[in-house]
Scaffold this active site. Structure first.
Site, PDB file in Angstrom:
ATOM      1  N   GLY A  13       0.734  -1.060  -0.011  1.00 46.27           N
ATOM      2  CA  GLY A  13      -0.145   0.024  -0.136  1.00 46.27           C
ATOM      3  C   GLY A  13       0.824   1.128   0.010  1.00 46.27           C
ATOM      4  N   GLY A  49       0.677   5.238   1.234  1.00 47.45           N
ATOM      5  CA  GLY A  49      -0.194   6.414   1.692  1.00 47.45           C
ATOM      6  C   GLY A  49       0.358   7.493   1.281  1.00 47.45           C
ATOM      7  N   GLY A  50       0.226   8.724   1.906  1.00 49.06           N
ATOM      8  CA  GLY A  50       0.785  10.130   1.555  1.00 49.06           C
ATOM      9  C   GLY A  50       2.390  10.312   1.537  1.00 49.06           C
ATOM     10  N   PHE A  51       2.897   9.466   2.433  1.00 48.44           N
ATOM     11  CA  PHE A  51       4.195   9.654   2.619  1.00 48.44           C
ATOM     12  C   PHE A  51       5.216   8.508   2.306  1.00 48.44           C
ATOM     13  CE2 PHE A  51       1.463  12.399   5.310  1.00 48.44           C
ATOM     14  CZ  PHE A  51       1.990  13.535   5.161  1.00 48.44           C
ATOM     15  N   LYS A  92       8.665  -0.275   4.818  1.00 44.81           N
ATOM     16  CA  LYS A  92       8.301   1.052   4.568  1.00 44.81           C
ATOM     17  C   LYS A  92       9.321   1.940   4.297  1.00 44.81           C
ATOM     18  CE  LYS A  92       5.410   4.817   6.254  1.00 44.81           C
ATOM     19  NZ  LYS A  92       4.212   5.537   7.059  1.00 44.81           N
ATOM     20  N   ASP A 110      -2.868  10.700  13.846  1.00 42.71           N
ATOM     21  CA  ASP A 110      -3.554  10.166  12.368  1.00 42.71           C
ATOM     22  C   ASP A 110      -4.395   9.061  12.758  1.00 42.71           C
ATOM     23  OD1 ASP A 110      -4.109  10.621   9.807  1.00 42.71           O
ATOM     24  OD2 ASP A 110      -2.233   9.944   9.106  1.00 42.71           O
TER      25      ASP A 110
HETATM   26  P1  ADP Z   1       1.685   6.494   4.925  1.00 50.03           P
HETATM   27  O1  ADP Z   1       2.347   7.096   6.009  1.00 50.03           O
HETATM   28  O2  ADP Z   1       2.125   6.653   3.500  1.00 50.03           O
HETATM   29  O3  ADP Z   1       0.112   6.717   5.306  1.00 50.03           O
HETATM   30  P2  ADP Z   1       1.453   3.745   6.127  1.00 50.03           P
HETATM   31  O4  ADP Z   1       2.286   3.560   7.149  1.00 50.03           O
HETATM   32  O5  ADP Z   1       0.051   4.059   6.560  1.00 50.03           O
HETATM   33  O6  ADP Z   1       2.075   4.840   5.042  1.00 50.03           O
HETATM   34  O7  ADP Z   1       1.293   2.408   5.141  1.00 50.03           O
HETATM   35  C1  ADP Z   1       0.510   2.639   3.973  1.00 50.03           C
HETATM   36  C2  ADP Z   1      -0.457   1.406   3.794  1.00 50.03           C
HETATM   37  O8  ADP Z   1       0.259   0.380   3.755  1.00 50.03           O
HETATM   38  C3  ADP Z   1      -1.422   1.279   5.113  1.00 50.03           C
HETATM   39  O9  ADP Z   1      -2.670   1.742   4.927  1.00 50.03           O
HETATM   40  C4  ADP Z   1      -1.699  -0.356   4.776  1.00 50.03           C
HETATM   41  O10 ADP Z   1      -2.408  -0.708   3.897  1.00 50.03           O
HETATM   42  C5  ADP Z   1      -0.128  -0.999   4.174  1.00 50.03           C
HETATM   43  N1  ADP Z   1       0.533  -1.309   5.730  1.00 50.03           N
HETATM   44  C6  ADP Z   1       1.378  -0.575   6.483  1.00 50.03           C
HETATM   45  N2  ADP Z   1       2.286  -1.128   7.337  1.00 50.03           N
HETATM   46  C7  ADP Z   1       1.655  -2.189   7.141  1.00 50.03           C
HETATM   47  C8  ADP Z   1       2.037  -3.337   7.841  1.00 50.03           C
HETATM   48  N3  ADP Z   1       2.861  -3.374   9.039  1.00 50.03           N
HETATM   49  N4  ADP Z   1       1.386  -4.602   7.738  1.00 50.03           N
HETATM   50  C9  ADP Z   1       0.349  -4.646   6.640  1.00 50.03           C
HETATM   51  N5  ADP Z   1       0.089  -3.478   6.054  1.00 50.03           N
HETATM   52  C10 ADP Z   1       0.555  -2.598   6.128  1.00 50.03           C
HETATM   53 MG    MG Z   2      -0.993   5.883   6.621  1.00 49.60          MG
HETATM   54 MG    MG Z   3       1.539   8.581   7.557  1.00 48.31          MG
END
Ligand code: ADP
Ligand code: MG
Ligand code: MG
Length: 349
Positions: free
Chosen positions: A32, A34-36, A54, A158
């Site tokens: 996935g 997200g924004g960052f 990530k 958040d």
């Molecule tokens: P951002 O800061 O860009 O929003 P996230 O940390 O929220 O990034 O991660 C983006 C997406 O990736 C999440 O909404 C989720 O769907 C997926 N994701 C993130 N971390 C995990 C994890 N540990 N296990 C499974 N899916 C994850």
């Molecule tokens: Mg996120």
């Molecule tokens: Mg974030």
């Protein structure tokens, strides 16, 4: 998807990573973004453990901090996760297993990845509105996890469906994404990030808050608005944040919990536009029990000080008993969608 696998490996190959990332982990497809950052699935080579990786680009980092043993500053997200992952962490908070610096480019953050997991946004999109008993089970875990997070001196800031992952077999959840998080003691203050502009506040001629903003330590009459909202997610943010970026962490969190609970039982969030947020008056699009409605309305109180604490949420009758069958049937007969009596009136503008 295959391209993504190579992108991530390409990025770290030959770079001076903190430790050789590629010899310890294998990268899989994109999970996935997200924004960052982008999040990839992966595997720890030593034992086959399923992980999430990530990728955080340097220019996307919102806040930096220093860790005691590190020469270079690290993203706040890493420091917060480290603090939360110590001593085994908490079952409701994603655990960070490792992190790497990719010099000049960014960071790789290795987290646990629960089996059969989906983020709650996708989960609700697939299933539509959740039953109240399932919503209660999820909500209870989220509130407990937040109590743990706050007890470690961290605030998430958040909370929303996308930032919660759920194991679709056990319905166990974990909070993810501390990219907007902060250290608790630093948060009751006005925070500015990114580009700021000076705006004359256009919605209120006088402050609607019980404690006038001008009486705060900032002595501002004209409100400063930072654009775009770089902290948290606008549709989950309370009126005081929308109005002024002036907030306290716990009431802000509790507001977002109200939005989340509404989202779970109705299948969609209650507010899209700023004016709806200011009005703080959710209108229920589905049959929702009286008890659940009253908890949502309490969390969505216009005045931050009228909102419950996390402990008060946990002792709300709906959290204890859920919705008993009899009441549910009674509600059904009465048509259910009626507004509850005795709840606080909505903010009138
Ligand atoms: P951002 O800061 O860009 O929003 P996230 O940390 O929220 O990034 O991660 C983006 C997406 O990736 C999440 O909404 C989720 O769907 C997926 N994701 C993130 N971390 C995990 C994890 N540990 N296990 C499974 N899916 C994850
Ligand atoms: Mg996120
Ligand atoms: Mg974030």
């Amino acid at each position: 998807k295959r391209d993504m696998e190579f992108d991530l490996e390409e990025e770290v190959r030959g770079k001076n990573v903190k430790e050789p990332f590629l010899s310890q982990y294998r990268c899989g497809p994109l999970l996935g973004s997200g924004g960052f950052g982008s999040v990839f699935s992966g595997q720890r080579l030593s034992d086959g453990l399923q992980v999430a990786i990530k990728q955080i680009a340097v220019d996307r980092v919102q806040k930096w901090t220093r860790l005691p043993d590190e020469v270079n500053p690290v993203p706040m997200e890493i420091a917060l996760l480290q603090q939360l992952s110590e001593d085994g962490g908490h079952p409701g908070v994603i655990r960070m297993l490792d992190w790497f610096e990719v010099e000049g480019r960014g960071f790789l953050l290795v987290m646990e990845r629960p089996p059969h997991c989906q983020d709650l946004f996708d989960f609700i999109t697939e299933r539509g509105a959740l039953s109240e008993s399932l919503a209660l089970r999820i909500f209870h875990q989220v509130v407990e996890a937040l109590r743990f997070i706050h007890s470690r001196g961290v605030v998430h800031l958040d909370i929303k469906d996308e930032n919660i992952v759920i194991d679709t077999r056990t319905m166990d959840i974990k909070i993810i994404d501390f990219g907007s998080g902060a250290v608790l003691k630093d948060t009751p203050y006005r925070e500015f990030q990114g580009t700021q502009s000076l705006y004359t506040h256009s919605f209120f001629s006088t402050s609607p808050y019980k404690t006038p903003l001008s009486a705060s330590k900032f002595h501002v009459v004209t409100l400063l608005v930072s654009l775009p909202a770089s902290l948290g997610t606008r549709v989950y943010s309370p009126p005081e944040w929308i109005a002024s970026q002036c907030y306290e962490a716990v009431p802000l969190t509790v507001w977002s919990l109200g939005v989340l609970l509404f989202d779970m039982v109705c299948g969609d969030i209650p507010f899209e536009h700023d004016m709806e947020i200011y009005r703080a008056c959710p209108s229920f699009t589905r049959r929702v029990s009286k008890g659940c409605q009253s908890l949502i309305r309490w969390c969505l109180s216009f005045q931050p000080e009228d909102r419950p604490t996390l402990e008060e949420i946990l002792s709300h009758p709906w959290m204890k008993a859920g919705n008993d069958k009899e009441e549910e049937e009674e509600e059904e007969e009465r048509g259910g969608l009626r507004e509850e009596h005795g709840s606080l009136p909505c903010q009138s503008l």
